[in-house]
Design a protein around this motif. Sequence first.
Motif, PDB file in Angstrom:
ATOM      1  N   UNK A 150       0.885  -1.549   0.408  1.00  0.00           N
ATOM      2  CA  UNK A 150       0.198  -0.030  -0.259  1.00  0.00           C
ATOM      3  C   UNK A 150       0.673   1.263   0.291  1.00  0.00           C
ATOM      4  N   UNK A 151       1.982   1.033   0.129  1.00  0.00           N
ATOM      5  CA  UNK A 151       2.679   2.469   0.243  1.00  0.00           C
ATOM      6  C   UNK A 151       3.248   2.467  -0.832  1.00  0.00           C
ATOM      7  N   UNK A 152       3.226   2.048  -2.410  1.00  0.00           N
ATOM      8  CA  UNK A 152       3.905   2.090  -3.517  1.00  0.00           C
ATOM      9  C   UNK A 152       3.189   3.060  -4.099  1.00  0.00           C
ATOM     10  N   UNK A 153       3.654   3.955  -5.381  1.00  0.00           N
ATOM     11  CA  UNK A 153       3.095   4.709  -6.085  1.00  0.00           C
ATOM     12  C   UNK A 153       3.412   4.148  -7.049  1.00  0.00           C
ATOM     13  N   UNK A 154       3.041   4.752  -8.578  1.00  0.00           N
ATOM     14  CA  UNK A 154       3.825   4.390  -9.755  1.00  0.00           C
ATOM     15  C   UNK A 154       3.629   6.623 -10.173  1.00  0.00           C
ATOM     16  N   UNK A 155       4.351   6.457 -10.249  1.00  0.00           N
ATOM     17  CA  UNK A 155       4.161   9.005 -10.545  1.00  0.00           C
ATOM     18  C   UNK A 155       4.785   8.273 -12.034  1.00  0.00           C
ATOM     19  N   UNK A 156       3.872   9.504 -13.103  1.00  0.00           N
ATOM     20  CA  UNK A 156       4.549   9.211 -14.479  1.00  0.00           C
ATOM     21  C   UNK A 156       4.256  10.761 -14.677  1.00  0.00           C
ATOM     22  N   UNK A 157       4.957  11.042 -15.391  1.00  0.00           N
ATOM     23  CA  UNK A 157       5.211  12.938 -16.143  1.00  0.00           C
ATOM     24  C   UNK A 157       6.308  13.311 -16.491  1.00  0.00           C
ATOM     25  N   UNK A 158       6.603  14.180 -17.279  1.00  0.00           N
ATOM     26  CA  UNK A 158       8.168  15.156 -17.610  1.00  0.00           C
ATOM     27  C   UNK A 158       8.927  15.767 -15.976  1.00  0.00           C
ATOM     28  N   UNK A 159      10.384  15.559 -16.573  1.00  0.00           N
ATOM     29  CA  UNK A 159      10.855  15.547 -15.698  1.00  0.00           C
ATOM     30  C   UNK A 159      11.574  17.404 -15.860  1.00  0.00           C
ATOM     31  N   UNK A 160      11.464  17.769 -14.796  1.00  0.00           N
ATOM     32  CA  UNK A 160      11.575  18.945 -15.328  1.00  0.00           C
ATOM     33  C   UNK A 160      12.789  19.435 -14.651  1.00  0.00           C
ATOM     34  N   UNK A 161      13.474  18.450 -12.972  1.00  0.00           N
ATOM     35  CA  UNK A 161      14.520  19.224 -12.822  1.00  0.00           C
ATOM     36  C   UNK A 161      15.247  18.087 -12.001  1.00  0.00           C
ATOM     37  N   UNK A 162      17.099  17.520 -12.216  1.00  0.00           N
ATOM     38  CA  UNK A 162      17.445  16.402 -11.746  1.00  0.00           C
ATOM     39  C   UNK A 162      18.783  17.380 -11.283  1.00  0.00           C
ATOM     40  N   UNK A 163      19.252  17.076 -10.174  1.00  0.00           N
ATOM     41  CA  UNK A 163      21.011  16.873  -9.468  1.00  0.00           C
ATOM     42  C   UNK A 163      21.482  16.214  -8.604  1.00  0.00           C
ATOM     43  N   UNK A 164      22.382  15.366  -8.442  1.00  0.00           N
ATOM     44  CA  UNK A 164      22.677  14.537  -7.940  1.00  0.00           C
ATOM     45  C   UNK A 164      23.676  14.960  -6.762  1.00  0.00           C
ATOM     46  N   UNK A 165      24.256  14.215  -5.728  1.00  0.00           N
ATOM     47  CA  UNK A 165      25.271  13.971  -5.112  1.00  0.00           C
ATOM     48  C   UNK A 165      25.612  12.812  -4.228  1.00  0.00           C
ATOM     49  N   UNK A 166      26.676  11.852  -3.357  1.00  0.00           N
ATOM     50  CA  UNK A 166      27.522  11.231  -3.598  1.00  0.00           C
ATOM     51  C   UNK A 166      26.981  11.196  -2.064  1.00  0.00           C
ATOM     52  N   UNK A 167      26.732   9.569  -1.309  1.00  0.00           N
ATOM     53  CA  UNK A 167      26.770   9.379   0.003  1.00  0.00           C
ATOM     54  C   UNK A 167      27.543   8.169  -0.411  1.00  0.00           C
ATOM     55  N   UNK A 168      28.560   7.659   1.129  1.00  0.00           N
ATOM     56  CA  UNK A 168      29.756   7.409   1.043  1.00  0.00           C
ATOM     57  C   UNK A 168      29.948   6.442  -0.276  1.00  0.00           C
ATOM     58  N   UNK A 169      30.233   6.785  -1.424  1.00  0.00           N
ATOM     59  CA  UNK A 169      30.662   6.572  -2.686  1.00  0.00           C
ATOM     60  C   UNK A 169      29.460   6.209  -3.527  1.00  0.00           C
ATOM     61  N   UNK A 170      27.683   6.051  -2.922  1.00  0.00           N
ATOM     62  CA  UNK A 170      26.750   5.718  -3.648  1.00  0.00           C
ATOM     63  C   UNK A 170      26.058   7.263  -3.865  1.00  0.00           C
ATOM     64  N   UNK A 171      25.979   7.276  -5.646  1.00  0.00           N
ATOM     65  CA  UNK A 171      25.031   7.827  -5.474  1.00  0.00           C
ATOM     66  C   UNK A 171      24.009   8.388  -5.889  1.00  0.00           C
ATOM     67  N   UNK A 172      23.174   9.626  -5.481  1.00  0.00           N
ATOM     68  CA  UNK A 172      22.224   9.833  -4.783  1.00  0.00           C
ATOM     69  C   UNK A 172      21.049  10.874  -5.988  1.00  0.00           C
ATOM     70  N   UNK A 173      20.136  11.155  -7.064  1.00  0.00           N
ATOM     71  CA  UNK A 173      19.406  11.913  -7.989  1.00  0.00           C
ATOM     72  C   UNK A 173      18.520  12.496  -7.135  1.00  0.00           C
ATOM     73  N   UNK A 174      18.001  13.615  -7.248  1.00  0.00           N
ATOM     74  CA  UNK A 174      16.605  14.234  -7.125  1.00  0.00           C
ATOM     75  C   UNK A 174      16.289  14.477  -8.045  1.00  0.00           C
TER      76      UNK A 174
END
Length: 624
Positions: free
Chosen positions: A546-570
């Motif tokens: 019940x905590x899962x949801x599908x989100x669909x649309x167009x990307x308006x922004x994207x940024x990234x950073x690194x935590x403990x060697x792993x990339x994160x994207x917003x």
Amino acid sequence: MKAVGILVIVILSVVTLPAYASFLRAQSGQYVNYQWNPAYVPTIQYTRWAYGVDNVTPADVSLINSTGPQTNVLGHVRIFTQDAARLNMKPLVGVNWMSLDTAPVDIIYLNGTEYWVSILQLVQPTYGGDTDVWRTQHLLLTHSEKILAVNAATTERVDAAKIWPLTQTPQVYYGEGGLWQSVDEVYLNIPGFTETHLANYSGPPSYSGSPDYTFDGFWRYWKFFWQGRFDFANGNYGNIKALEYRDVNNRLSNILLPNMQMDSDPYPVVDNQGNIYLLHWIWVDWKSPSDFADYPEHSQTSILRLFGAVLTDVKTGAITGYLYNNGKADYVTSFYRSMYPQWNQPMPSWLIPQLRYPESYFNTQQDVYNFYFQTDPLQWQRNVFLQSTEDTRFIITPINGNLAWAAVRLVEIYQSPSQNLAGLYIAPAGNQTGTVYLIRFPEGTTVIGPNSAQSAATTDPTVKSRLTLHPDWTSGNMLLYSINGGLIYVIPYYGTSSSLTVPVMVAVVNGYTKQVGSYAITNPNDSTEVQSATSRAVSNLGVSTGAQQTISGNVTSISSYVVNGNTRWVLGIKTNSTTTIQVLAKAETLTTSDQVRIATVTNGTKIMVLVDTSQTPPTVLSVQ
């Protein structure tokens, strides 16, 4: 006189028993000095030396933590078990004179990938009308010609020639069981008789190696006359070339001295020229004449020495041995080495990457070290020991920051009602073969054992509902991996599709928290989806449906950073004219393909993602 003797005994008992009791009370605090140091300590040292476990290296769980992206581990998780691989490969046999039913199915590791492989067993076809079974078994059905293989992580079927540098159809004149074991000899190059081949066979028309024995003259007559084979006895076919002792286990056992043991499950290795061998590990299990070891039970009194790796060429039957340097120079090792001087040679470079620690030998060492790792007298008195659980599994796992193939065996706390996990043994393969680690969890750390993990999975609402809908689904081997700083049990489930056994779901359980995640495989024939199933299940850990949801649309922004060697994207995703939702994507919980899709996405691109809405911001579980 008798009465006087009885009176003396009574008086002595009254006087001496209290005095002896006082002596025992005075020594009750001297356990270490009077029993532990003189009796137990030497026994522990000797038993460790005797079983070759004095070099087991203690370690903590950081040994198997990955320093890079965890997808390296997740992409190599073994989905197929041995039985599942056998059932999946069975429809590929294709002929009635080779069989997979009782043929060994072995796990091997080449070029960073695990495969299940099976050399099909030579068998007698089950059909009537064969007027001369003797000729069929001794002249026609001389060898097997097929090796089946599947990728253990993707369950994809693989041509053996793409795993090994095979230049011809395999010609297996020496194997395990089947007609190799039940038929004593086969006779070669007999005029008028042609060896049985596959339709697409590529190779010499008949056996091209040297025979084990040639029957000629009197011995040919004597051999075949008593079998009623007068045409052979009278020399109608000339001298008779024979292959003998074709079962590789029997063949090798004939040249071993007393107290030498061999691994009952040899596995295939291949050299750079495409020659196929079955590898046996050999060790010495010499019963010590002294009962000094294993005080006070004296049940484990062997001297165990890993002796060598022995190859049997499956085409020619030639046996080649390579002595193993076990680091011991004792009289047992020296004696047996002196009996096999021809094996005192370096292992070829092509063989070393294909080595793995012998499973039976490893298990015997564990049975001893489960007790003799303990050197604390107080813990010994409290029975703080270990006991092995599950079978030894060969898996791809990080060791000191690098992915490696290794034998792994889980251990629980000895006779603990909770059956919590206490640690694990790990024995790397390849050029590290012979190194053994024991990882023990710190006291007070709770890691559930395999039984509890299985129970957690089957009672999870999502998993339970799927199993209720599909009562024919069965679970496979449970494997333990270190993922994202947690110890994760991986449990594959299998179903049937078009009469094939296929993976249908992967469940994962966090050993620390008992959280469960799962992923139902929609297309078992899609090797990419199967390989990513564990990663998707891990990303669902602790997430209810019940905590899962599908989100669909167009990307308006994207940024990234690194935590403990792993990339994160917003990512900002515009779902309609007025709503933009920010989601977080974590490299360590996504498949490689999903990472690439997110890393290469640009503004304005349409995207659909499945997210966990219980997290803030919603966390991407997969890219649809």
